[in-house]
Design a protein around this motif. Sequence first.
Motif, PDB file in Angstrom:
ATOM      1  N   LEU A  52     117.729  24.018  24.410  1.00  0.00           N
ATOM      2  CA  LEU A  52     117.467  23.230  23.201  1.00  0.00           C
ATOM      3  C   LEU A  52     116.359  22.212  23.449  1.00  0.00           C
ATOM      4  N   LEU A  53     116.381  21.539  24.592  1.00  0.00           N
ATOM      5  CA  LEU A  53     115.330  20.558  24.893  1.00  0.00           C
ATOM      6  C   LEU A  53     113.992  21.226  25.162  1.00  0.00           C
ATOM      7  N   ARG A  54     114.016  22.444  25.675  1.00  0.00           N
ATOM      8  CA  ARG A  54     112.760  23.160  25.950  1.00  0.00           C
ATOM      9  C   ARG A  54     112.052  23.600  24.676  1.00  0.00           C
ATOM     10  N   ARG A  55     112.777  23.739  23.577  1.00  0.00           N
ATOM     11  CA  ARG A  55     112.175  24.221  22.327  1.00  0.00           C
ATOM     12  C   ARG A  55     111.037  23.343  21.841  1.00  0.00           C
ATOM     13  N   THR A  56     111.122  22.041  22.088  1.00  0.00           N
ATOM     14  CA  THR A  56     110.089  21.135  21.589  1.00  0.00           C
ATOM     15  C   THR A  56     109.076  20.755  22.664  1.00  0.00           C
ATOM     16  N   ALA A  57     109.287  21.222  23.890  1.00  0.00           N
ATOM     17  CA  ALA A  57     108.360  20.904  24.983  1.00  0.00           C
ATOM     18  C   ALA A  57     107.069  21.689  24.833  1.00  0.00           C
ATOM     19  N   PRO A  58     105.935  21.146  25.261  1.00  0.00           N
ATOM     20  CA  PRO A  58     104.675  21.879  25.176  1.00  0.00           C
ATOM     21  C   PRO A  58     104.676  23.118  26.069  1.00  0.00           C
ATOM     22  N   ALA A  59     105.458  23.078  27.125  1.00  0.00           N
ATOM     23  CA  ALA A  59     105.640  24.234  28.008  1.00  0.00           C
ATOM     24  C   ALA A  59     107.091  24.188  28.491  1.00  0.00           C
ATOM     25  N   PRO A  60     107.777  25.324  28.512  1.00  0.00           N
ATOM     26  CA  PRO A  60     109.181  25.325  28.914  1.00  0.00           C
ATOM     27  C   PRO A  60     109.429  24.699  30.290  1.00  0.00           C
ATOM     28  N   GLY A  61     108.462  24.806  31.187  1.00  0.00           N
ATOM     29  CA  GLY A  61     108.605  24.264  32.529  1.00  0.00           C
ATOM     30  C   GLY A  61     108.642  22.748  32.590  1.00  0.00           C
ATOM     31  N   GLU A  62     108.340  22.074  31.488  1.00  0.00           N
ATOM     32  CA  GLU A  62     108.413  20.610  31.462  1.00  0.00           C
ATOM     33  C   GLU A  62     109.851  20.097  31.509  1.00  0.00           C
ATOM     34  N   VAL A  63     110.808  20.972  31.208  1.00  0.00           N
ATOM     35  CA  VAL A  63     112.231  20.620  31.284  1.00  0.00           C
ATOM     36  C   VAL A  63     112.838  21.488  32.370  1.00  0.00           C
ATOM     37  N   THR A  64     113.267  20.862  33.450  1.00  0.00           N
ATOM     38  CA  THR A  64     113.855  21.616  34.555  1.00  0.00           C
ATOM     39  C   THR A  64     115.358  21.360  34.614  1.00  0.00           C
ATOM     40  N   SER A  65     116.082  22.355  35.081  1.00  0.00           N
ATOM     41  CA  SER A  65     117.532  22.229  35.212  1.00  0.00           C
ATOM     42  C   SER A  65     117.903  21.936  36.648  1.00  0.00           C
ATOM     43  N   THR A  66     118.903  21.114  36.820  1.00  0.00           N
ATOM     44  CA  THR A  66     119.441  20.774  38.128  1.00  0.00           C
ATOM     45  C   THR A  66     120.884  21.257  38.165  1.00  0.00           C
ATOM     46  N   PRO A  67     121.553  21.168  39.310  1.00  0.00           N
ATOM     47  CA  PRO A  67     122.938  21.650  39.367  1.00  0.00           C
ATOM     48  C   PRO A  67     123.831  20.967  38.333  1.00  0.00           C
ATOM     49  N   GLN A  68     124.780  21.725  37.846  1.00  0.00           N
ATOM     50  CA  GLN A  68     125.688  21.193  36.830  1.00  0.00           C
ATOM     51  C   GLN A  68     126.769  20.315  37.462  1.00  0.00           C
ATOM     52  N   TRP A  69     127.352  19.475  36.614  1.00  0.00           N
ATOM     53  CA  TRP A  69     128.532  18.712  37.015  1.00  0.00           C
ATOM     54  C   TRP A  69     129.467  18.628  35.822  1.00  0.00           C
ATOM     55  N   ARG A  70     130.742  18.726  36.080  1.00  0.00           N
ATOM     56  CA  ARG A  70     131.744  18.768  35.011  1.00  0.00           C
ATOM     57  C   ARG A  70     131.972  17.387  34.399  1.00  0.00           C
ATOM     58  N   ARG A  71     132.347  17.428  33.162  1.00  0.00           N
ATOM     59  CA  ARG A  71     132.808  16.247  32.454  1.00  0.00           C
ATOM     60  C   ARG A  71     134.264  16.490  32.075  1.00  0.00           C
ATOM     61  N   LEU A  72     135.036  15.443  31.906  1.00  0.00           N
ATOM     62  CA  LEU A  72     136.453  15.584  31.532  1.00  0.00           C
ATOM     63  C   LEU A  72     136.573  15.471  30.020  1.00  0.00           C
ATOM     64  N   ARG A  73     136.428  16.623  29.360  1.00  0.00           N
ATOM     65  CA  ARG A  73     136.438  16.630  27.901  1.00  0.00           C
ATOM     66  C   ARG A  73     137.679  17.283  27.314  1.00  0.00           C
ATOM     67  N   GLY A  74     138.581  17.714  28.156  1.00  0.00           N
ATOM     68  CA  GLY A  74     139.813  18.329  27.676  1.00  0.00           C
ATOM     69  C   GLY A  74     140.761  18.573  28.829  1.00  0.00           C
ATOM     70  N   PRO A  75     142.003  18.916  28.527  1.00  0.00           N
ATOM     71  CA  PRO A  75     143.022  19.091  29.570  1.00  0.00           C
ATOM     72  C   PRO A  75     142.637  20.105  30.655  1.00  0.00           C
ATOM     73  N   ALA A  76     141.951  21.164  30.289  1.00  0.00           N
ATOM     74  CA  ALA A  76     141.575  22.181  31.272  1.00  0.00           C
ATOM     75  C   ALA A  76     140.624  21.628  32.337  1.00  0.00           C
ATOM     76  N   ASP A  77     139.864  20.596  31.999  1.00  0.00           N
ATOM     77  CA  ASP A  77     138.900  20.028  32.940  1.00  0.00           C
ATOM     78  C   ASP A  77     139.563  19.281  34.088  1.00  0.00           C
ATOM     79  N   LEU A  78     140.810  18.885  33.924  1.00  0.00           N
ATOM     80  CA  LEU A  78     141.512  18.172  34.989  1.00  0.00           C
ATOM     81  C   LEU A  78     141.650  19.026  36.244  1.00  0.00           C
TER      82      LEU A  78
END
Length: 190
Positions: free
Chosen positions: A145-171
């Motif tokens: 979604l953030l890459r859609r407005t970037a002048p080049a897709p490479g301007e937005v890079t992804s790093t490793p994910q990390w979980r958030r506690l947004r529901g019981p399953a996340d515990l």
Amino acid sequence: MLVPVPWSPPGVDLRAWRAAMAEDVVDLLARLATAEAAIAATADDVALAEEIAWPGTRIYQVPTPTVLPVLAAAAKDGFDEAAVIAGDAPDVPGMTLGKLLRPLDGKAVAVSPAGPPGGLFGVAARLPAPDWLADHDLDSASAPLLRRTAPAPGEVTSTPQWRRLRGPADLAGLDVALEGWENTRTLLGG
């Protein structure tokens, strides 16, 4: 950033749950030698921000719990780069934050996915934020979604994910071997 938290574990007060998670994130950030912690909060959450802040911690009152107002506040304070981190990720290791900031040497924006059910754990950007960066909250944003407005897709890079506690399953993803997250751990009875 203090993000909306719609749930808490059974028997745990929602405000206390939200405060514990956010305080654990702030505690981690405040101890990092190479970063300066701040808390971003809407007007409704300024009291919570003041409650969990360390002495001298900046509190940015923002109109919405979205990325661009936080980045604008950090730029106004003279910072060259900033990361907006979700306040519902109490067990995040400092290394994950470093990985989010590291790509800013060559990229305008870096994102860390939040894992299921989607969204982002954090967004980092060189400041001032690029004009093409659209404003989003962390729950609905994604790297594509953030890459859609970037002048080049490479301007937005992804790093490793990390979980958030947004529901019981996340515990189930909480790692008891990780240091930190004492406030959240206490509310969970451990």
